[in-house]
Design a protein around this motif. Structure first.
Motif, PDB file in Angstrom:
ATOM      1  N   GLN A 127       0.848  -1.198   0.000  1.00 36.46           N
ATOM      2  CA  GLN A 127       0.000   0.000   0.000  1.00 36.46           C
ATOM      3  C   GLN A 127       0.873   1.232   0.000  1.00 36.46           C
ATOM      4  O   GLN A 127       1.984   1.239   0.521  1.00 36.46           O
ATOM      5  CB  GLN A 127      -0.882   0.013   1.256  1.00 36.46           C
ATOM      6  CG  GLN A 127      -2.101  -0.870   1.147  1.00 36.46           C
ATOM      7  CD  GLN A 127      -3.068  -0.587   2.287  1.00 36.46           C
ATOM      8  OE1 GLN A 127      -2.712  -0.755   3.452  1.00 36.46           O
ATOM      9  NE2 GLN A 127      -4.274  -0.171   1.970  1.00 36.46           N
ATOM     10  N   THR A 128       0.324   2.321  -0.550  1.00 36.25           N
ATOM     11  CA  THR A 128       1.071   3.575  -0.504  1.00 36.25           C
ATOM     12  C   THR A 128       0.646   4.359   0.731  1.00 36.25           C
ATOM     13  O   THR A 128      -0.412   4.095   1.322  1.00 36.25           O
ATOM     14  CB  THR A 128       0.791   4.439  -1.738  1.00 36.25           C
ATOM     15  OG1 THR A 128      -0.591   4.763  -1.766  1.00 36.25           O
ATOM     16  CG2 THR A 128       1.193   3.723  -3.017  1.00 36.25           C
ATOM     17  N   LYS A 184      -2.934   4.207 -12.540  1.00 33.47           N
ATOM     18  CA  LYS A 184      -1.697   4.105 -11.744  1.00 33.47           C
ATOM     19  C   LYS A 184      -1.243   5.492 -11.300  1.00 33.47           C
ATOM     20  O   LYS A 184      -1.432   6.469 -12.023  1.00 33.47           O
ATOM     21  CB  LYS A 184      -0.587   3.470 -12.597  1.00 33.47           C
ATOM     22  CG  LYS A 184      -0.806   1.994 -12.887  1.00 33.47           C
ATOM     23  CD  LYS A 184       0.457   1.339 -13.401  1.00 33.47           C
ATOM     24  CE  LYS A 184       0.740   1.694 -14.837  1.00 33.47           C
ATOM     25  NZ  LYS A 184       0.763   0.557 -15.734  1.00 33.47           N
ATOM     26  N   PRO A 185      -0.633   5.568 -10.108  1.00 36.20           N
ATOM     27  CA  PRO A 185      -0.178   6.882  -9.639  1.00 36.20           C
ATOM     28  C   PRO A 185       0.925   7.451 -10.526  1.00 36.20           C
ATOM     29  O   PRO A 185       1.685   6.703 -11.137  1.00 36.20           O
ATOM     30  CB  PRO A 185       0.349   6.600  -8.225  1.00 36.20           C
ATOM     31  CG  PRO A 185       0.507   5.137  -8.121  1.00 36.20           C
ATOM     32  CD  PRO A 185      -0.337   4.490  -9.158  1.00 36.20           C
ATOM     33  N   TYR A 186       0.999   8.786 -10.583  1.00 36.37           N
ATOM     34  CA  TYR A 186       1.863   9.461 -11.550  1.00 36.37           C
ATOM     35  C   TYR A 186       2.902  10.363 -10.877  1.00 36.37           C
ATOM     36  O   TYR A 186       3.993  10.512 -11.352  1.00 36.37           O
ATOM     37  CB  TYR A 186       0.970  10.281 -12.478  1.00 36.37           C
ATOM     38  CG  TYR A 186       1.609  10.857 -13.714  1.00 36.37           C
ATOM     39  CD1 TYR A 186       1.403  12.201 -14.044  1.00 36.37           C
ATOM     40  CD2 TYR A 186       2.353  10.074 -14.589  1.00 36.37           C
ATOM     41  CE1 TYR A 186       1.943  12.737 -15.210  1.00 36.37           C
ATOM     42  CE2 TYR A 186       2.895  10.611 -15.745  1.00 36.37           C
ATOM     43  CZ  TYR A 186       2.680  11.952 -16.055  1.00 36.37           C
ATOM     44  OH  TYR A 186       3.214  12.492 -17.207  1.00 36.37           O
ATOM     45  N   LEU A 200       3.050  15.519  -1.302  1.00 40.35           N
ATOM     46  CA  LEU A 200       4.333  15.305  -0.618  1.00 40.35           C
ATOM     47  C   LEU A 200       4.179  15.346   0.891  1.00 40.35           C
ATOM     48  O   LEU A 200       3.523  16.233   1.436  1.00 40.35           O
ATOM     49  CB  LEU A 200       5.347  16.370  -1.054  1.00 40.35           C
ATOM     50  CG  LEU A 200       6.413  15.951  -2.060  1.00 40.35           C
ATOM     51  CD1 LEU A 200       5.812  15.280  -3.276  1.00 40.35           C
ATOM     52  CD2 LEU A 200       7.220  17.144  -2.494  1.00 40.35           C
ATOM     53  N   VAL A 201       4.773  14.357   1.555  1.00 38.36           N
ATOM     54  CA  VAL A 201       4.758  14.317   3.020  1.00 38.36           C
ATOM     55  C   VAL A 201       6.190  14.098   3.492  1.00 38.36           C
ATOM     56  O   VAL A 201       7.060  13.707   2.716  1.00 38.36           O
ATOM     57  CB  VAL A 201       3.866  13.164   3.539  1.00 38.36           C
ATOM     58  CG1 VAL A 201       2.415  13.419   3.193  1.00 38.36           C
ATOM     59  CG2 VAL A 201       4.329  11.825   3.003  1.00 38.36           C
ATOM     60  N   GLU A 202       6.397  14.370   4.781  1.00 39.48           N
ATOM     61  CA  GLU A 202       7.734  14.240   5.338  1.00 39.48           C
ATOM     62  C   GLU A 202       7.855  12.866   5.972  1.00 39.48           C
ATOM     63  O   GLU A 202       7.022  12.476   6.792  1.00 39.48           O
ATOM     64  CB  GLU A 202       7.922  15.326   6.397  1.00 39.48           C
ATOM     65  CG  GLU A 202       9.360  15.583   6.792  1.00 39.48           C
ATOM     66  CD  GLU A 202       9.484  16.774   7.729  1.00 39.48           C
ATOM     67  OE1 GLU A 202       9.177  17.898   7.303  1.00 39.48           O
ATOM     68  OE2 GLU A 202       9.858  16.567   8.892  1.00 39.48           O
ATOM     69  N   CYS A 228       1.587   9.360  -2.893  1.00 39.40           N
ATOM     70  CA  CYS A 228       0.797   8.537  -3.819  1.00 39.40           C
ATOM     71  C   CYS A 228       1.625   7.406  -4.397  1.00 39.40           C
ATOM     72  O   CYS A 228       1.086   6.450  -4.949  1.00 39.40           O
ATOM     73  CB  CYS A 228       0.250   9.393  -4.964  1.00 39.40           C
ATOM     74  SG  CYS A 228       1.521  10.051  -6.075  1.00 39.40           S
ATOM     75  N   LEU A 229       2.953   7.518  -4.289  1.00 36.95           N
ATOM     76  CA  LEU A 229       3.837   6.521  -4.886  1.00 36.95           C
ATOM     77  C   LEU A 229       4.639   5.734  -3.848  1.00 36.95           C
ATOM     78  O   LEU A 229       5.049   4.610  -4.108  1.00 36.95           O
ATOM     79  CB  LEU A 229       4.843   7.199  -5.831  1.00 36.95           C
ATOM     80  CG  LEU A 229       4.321   7.581  -7.205  1.00 36.95           C
ATOM     81  CD1 LEU A 229       5.299   8.519  -7.898  1.00 36.95           C
ATOM     82  CD2 LEU A 229       4.115   6.340  -8.062  1.00 36.95           C
TER      83      LEU A 229
END
Lengths: 156, 239, 624
Positions: free
Chosen positions: B17-18, B40-42, B49-51, B64-65
């Motif tokens: 899982q992402t 599909k995620p791109y 974006l997360v830290e 997402c990736l």
């Protein structure tokens, strides 16, 4: 601008077979097509797509992404102005400005009479000679704005 | 199963899982404009974006990736994340200042105005339309053309595409309404930011309503091998 | 034809060594050989005409068979080209013209006399230098990777074998296991020369350990940094050294298929690499059962389409798959899933060329060269406002000052050094105060720049640092693939702000906005093009902030470069009315007022091209 070309089906087929119809070689195939016709004619892209079983949208996407490709007919003489950092520092920008002014076209464009196509390139590896202008593969070094007109006039 | 921490909450997740999937399952909000479960995620919009902190190192990753790992620490709202998100939103707002969905998202992320010269685009170049046409519909009628600041979503040569079947999946999946599609009488109009097409709609033999583009039906018939007569009636009139 | 090929094939390491012996024995070391540099720099100066003239002259003088003419790879001293080195004495002639050829043959080759006017003069001592190794430009260099360029004709595999080529491959195949090879490369401490500086041995290990049906080995020759042409000269001048490295790497990693990805703008590199591959295949050094070892490996050439972003490994691989050069996130590394989702090992040209040296001479020998954490040598293209333009190879740890003054010969026309840009568009500008910085991976990073692929651009007092930052941002804006928001939109806005500043429209807050944008690009970009794009801006702000402020607050360009902030005028007291500037002006903005009267410059017509300034030798054109 005229001089659009109608590509030969056989010619395209033979180019495709050079790469065994491998869709991974699309960029190389398009380069060979462009070498043949001096630009990428629409019908050629359609034939390439069909021959490789790749959607036309992807062929077009690749053709429009890479700077090497031209979707419009190009001039008889290809002018490449080097805009590498070394040439820039030696004043290549002024040379480009002068060529643009003299031919009344911008970089990436072709003159109305199809005499010249103007492109810029980043570093031809002849930095000792900078600023450099390459026309039809022939190098002219230590260019200045003043030397542009006589250089251009020597190419019919 | 893996255990990870998002914003201080210990969560269980399945391998593969992402971070975004796990966050969404647990009602943790992360903006993700170019994301849709159908494709599909791109990783293009960068809003998701997360830290993350992993083995003592901290960096920003696209949720997402990025696949979850055991012991991963995730922060979705740290200063660094929020500052980046706001600047990204300013950039997007400068590109599409007159798009309603973009304006709504900007306000949600706390961005009232942009520091940059305003353009007037509708398309946010998330490529969801291109991806759904390629991955789900399978006809690849549209693609992203040109490069960099000249990038656009278009049909080849900006002309009507012979591959397009008029299904409207692109319009449906567009998160900002940049693709318009409208059925008027016997015609479907699809309008992309840089080109457009018209499709003749099939007329139901029984009730006379226009229900699906003939092109789309031809495609379905070709793919399924079903006899054409199957589609003489619209779904409402079929037994 | 099949017979001829079978007869060239080497079926064992012993056969290779026997061939080498045979070639060396058949060559008379005392036979005169006229080597003409065929590198790009010399080529643009007309070296082809020179080598043709030599071939003709040798024939004319009936010296065929007694004197050899060889067109070699790049010698590196591009400023003084066309270069001719006459062996065996290594007599070094510079700026040779076709007209000089008959004299050289008669006087030097036959007569044994030196032609003074063609010799290099040491600017410090005033003395003439006769032999190539004594030329000061070469003395501080350590030409290990580049060294053989001057000895070989890149289109002849026999030349490469004669200088020891493929011996390292033989050593690896006959006496080392694949794991042993990786261990040696790790021990040597080789780091990637393409810009990333990642430990090569570790990369090979990860690729070897990865799961997959097929492994791919790629050589990245998409040298995109403007001003860098090291890889070009290696690929054109000694393609076998790169191939040998790839084959050793493939053996170590367990690889099956190789690609050399050459940028579109390097047709000669493509040609020479193709010839090298064919010759290697003929000799059984590529293909099935290499040198009878049971190991198979083949290499194909792929040309780029003109996209700087394809120097990024995932974009390169996308392009090899027939797609646009869009990078992807590297949370899953390419050594695990790369080309066609298979384990892929990608290395730069220079990295590959270092491998035969390491295996041939041993890791211990290699590790003694260079500095702590940065073993070995690095090839740099030393260009811009420098006297000795060319390609240099130096041990890591040498200082910038030694390079610029000791090898580069300092700044031309008595101008003052201002900054050196390293690392191309991903790197930064380093000012004079840091000239004693040792050049290696870690030291340059600390200064805010990076070593990058090896471009080293020297700037003097007439270079505007804001203009340089704008130049790099504009370059990257044109090369951005356009996939991710921060890079595509961010670079556009940075370009707008910098253009505004250079055109006199800079305002308060511009610098802070540039800094905020930079932080976002660094943190949010999808790939290294975007995340390193702010470096030139950040370093110029760090070391030359006053220049930005002059542009913004005073609407002034201290270096006199930004057209909108520069005015040209005539100093009436100095102008004798000679009219040179009148002729030079492309828009007829200057009027001749008659003899001995100063000319008149019409500011309305003036396009600030500076042609008048360049042509006036009396300082009568003033630039402010």
């Amino acid at each position: 601008m005229k001089t659009k070309v109608k590509p030969d089906k056989q010619k395209i087929k033979s180019i495709l077979s050079r790469y065994q119809g491998d869709p991974g070689m699309l960029v190389a195939i398009l380069q060979d097509v462009q070498a043949e016709y001096n630009y990428l004619p629409k019908e050629a892209l359609v034939l390439v797509g069909e021959g490789l079983d790749v959607p036309l949208s992807q062929v077009y996407s690749v053709a429009s992404f890479f700077k090497a490709f031209s979707l419009k007919p190009r001039g008889r003489h290809l002018i490449n102005v080097c805009l590498g950092t070394a040439c820039h520092v030696r004043g290549a920008g002024k040379v480009l400005d002068e060529i643009q002014r003299e031919l009344n076209i911008k970089s990436g464009e072709t003159t109305e009479d199809l005499r010249y196509t103007l492109e810029t390139v980043n570093c031809v590896g002849a930095c000792a000679l900078g600023p450099i202008v390459v026309i039809d593969g022939s190098y002219s070094g230590q260019m200045t704005g003043g030397r542009v007109k006589p250089l251009l006039e020597s190419y019919k | 199963m893996v255990t990870l921490t998002i914003d201080g909450r210990k969560l269980k997740a399945e391998e593969g899982q992402t971070i975004l999937q796990v966050a969404q399952e647990n009602n943790i909000y992360i903006p993700a404009l170019c994301h849709n479960e159908a494709v599909k995620p791109y990783g293009a919009c960068r809003l998701c974006l997360v830290e993350i902190t992993r083995r003592g190192r901290t960096k920003l990753v696209a949720s997402c990736l990025y696949e979850v790992e055991d012991g991963l620490e995730v922060k979705t709202g740290s200063d660094r994340v929020v500052n980046n998100r706001k600047m990204l939103m300013e950039l997007l707002l400068a590109r599409c200042p007159n798009n309603k969905e973009v304006q709504v998202l900007a306000r949600k992320l706390g961005v009232e105005e942009t520091s940059f010269q305003q353009d007037d685009e509708q398309c946010i170049l998330c490529a969801l339309c291109v991806r759904v046409c390629q991955e789900v519909v399978g006809v690849s009628a549209i693609s992203l053309v040109n490069r960099g600041v000249n990038r656009q979503m278009a049909t080849p040569y900006y002309e009507p595409s012979t591959a397009c079947i008029g299904c409207g999946a692109c319009a449906y999946i567009c998160p900002v309404g940049a693709i318009k599609f409208e059925d008027v009488g016997d015609t479907r109009y699809i309008k992309w930011p840089s080109s457009q097409m018209e499709f003749k709609l099939k007329k139901c033999k029984t009730c006379g309503s226009y229900w699906m583009p003939e092109r789309q039906l031809e495609y379905i018939i070709e793919k399924t091998g079903l006899p054409p007569e199957t589609f003489d009636n619209c779904p409402d009139c079929r037994d | 034809m099949a017979d001829k090929q079978a007869s060239k094939r080497l079926n064992s390491v012993a056969a290779l060594e026997a061939l080498r012996k045979a070639i060396v024995v058949s060559r008379d070391p005392n036979k005169p050989c006229i080597t003409v540099c065929g590198g790009t720099g010399c080529h643009s100066f007309g070296s082809e005409g020179v080598s043709d003239a030599f071939k003709k002259e040798i024939k004319k003088s009936k010296l065929d068979g007694k004197v050899e003419v060889k067109v070699t790879g790049c010698h590196g001293f591009c400023e003084k080209g066309p270069l001719v080195v006459i062996k065996p004495k290594d007599i070094f002639y510079q700026k040779v013209k076709a007209e000089d050829v008959p004299e050289i043959v008669a006087e030097t080759v036959v007569g044994g006399n030196i032609i003074d006017r063609l010799l290099y003069t040491d600017p410090d001592t005033g003395k003439k230098v006769i032999h190539e190794p004594e030329v000061p430009f070469y003395q501080k260099q350590k030409r290990l990777v580049f060294g053989n360029n001057g000895l070989i004709d890149p289109t002849r595999i026999d030349d490469y074998i004669a200088v020891g080529g493929y011996a390292a491959l033989g050593k690896a195949l006959s006496g080392m296991t694949p794991e042993g090879v990786i261990k040696e490369v790790k021990k040597a401490g080789l780091r990637g020369r393409g810009g990333g500086g990642f430990p090569t041995g570790d990369k090979w290990q990860s690729c070897r350990d990865a799961e997959g049906e097929k492994r791919y080995i790629i050589c990245n020759c998409d040298e995109g940094d403007p001003g860098a042409f090291m890889d070009r000269s290696l690929m054109e001048g000694n393609p076998h050294s790169v191939l040998e490295g790839m084959i050793i790497g493939a053996y170590a990693i367990g690889g099956g298929e190789g690609y050399i990805y050459v940028r579109n703008e390097y047709p000669l590199a493509v040609k020479n690499a193709q010839t090298a591959i064919e010759q290697a295949e003929e000799h059984g050094l590529l293909g099935k059962n290499i040198l009878g070892s049971g190991f198979d490996f083949s290499v194909k050439i792929s040309r780029g389409g003109g996209a700087f972003v394809c120097g990024e490994s995932t974009a390169l691989m996308a392009s090899l798959e027939g797609k646009v050069g869009e990078p992807r996130a590297k949370y899953v590394h390419t050594v695990d899933k790369g080309l066609w989702e298979q384990p892929t090992n990608l290395n730069n040209v220079e990295t590959w060329a270092n491998v035969p040296l390491i295996i041939g001479n041993g890791a211990d020998w290699y590790a003694k060269i260079g500095s702590e954490g940065s073993n070995g040598t690095k090839i740099f293209s030393l260009v811009g406002k420098i006297n000795n333009t060319g390609l240099i190879e130096v041990p890591m740890g040498i200082t910038l000052r030694e390079i610029i003054y000791g090898i580069g010969g300092g700044i031309p026309d008595g101008k003052k050094f201002k900054a050196v840009q390293t690392g191309g568009p991903s790197g930064g500008c380093i000012p004079e105060s840091l000239l004693d910085l040792p050049v290696d991976f870690d030291q340059l990073d600390k200064a805010g720049s990076m070593m990058g692929s090896g471009g080293m651009i020297i700037m003097d007092e007439n270079s505007c640092m804001v203009d340089i930052a704008k130049y790099f941002i504009n370059f990257l804006e044109g090369e951005s693939c356009g996939k991710c928001l921060p890079c595509r939109e961010g670079l556009k806005r940075m370009s707008q702000i910098l253009t505004g500043i250079t055109e006199g429209r800079g305002k308060d807050g511009d610098i802070e906005l540039l800094e905020r944008l930079s932080a976002t690009l660094v943190d949010s970009s999808l790939c290294a093009l975007g995340s390193t794009a702010p470096n030139p801006v950040l370093t110029t702000l760090r070391y030359f902030r006053d220049e930005y402020e002059a542009h913004i607050k005073d609407k002034r360009c201290p270096a006199g470069v930004c057209k909108a902030l520069v005015t040209y005028s005539i100093d009436e007291e100095k102008c004798p009315g000679c009219g040179l500037c009148v002729k030079a002006c492309p828009v007829e903005a200057i009027t001749d007022m008659g003899k001995k009267k100063p000319v008149v410059l019409d500011q309305e017509k003036c396009i600030k091209c500076g042609a008048c300034y360049d042509v006036c030798k009396l300082g009568a054109v003033v630039r402010k």
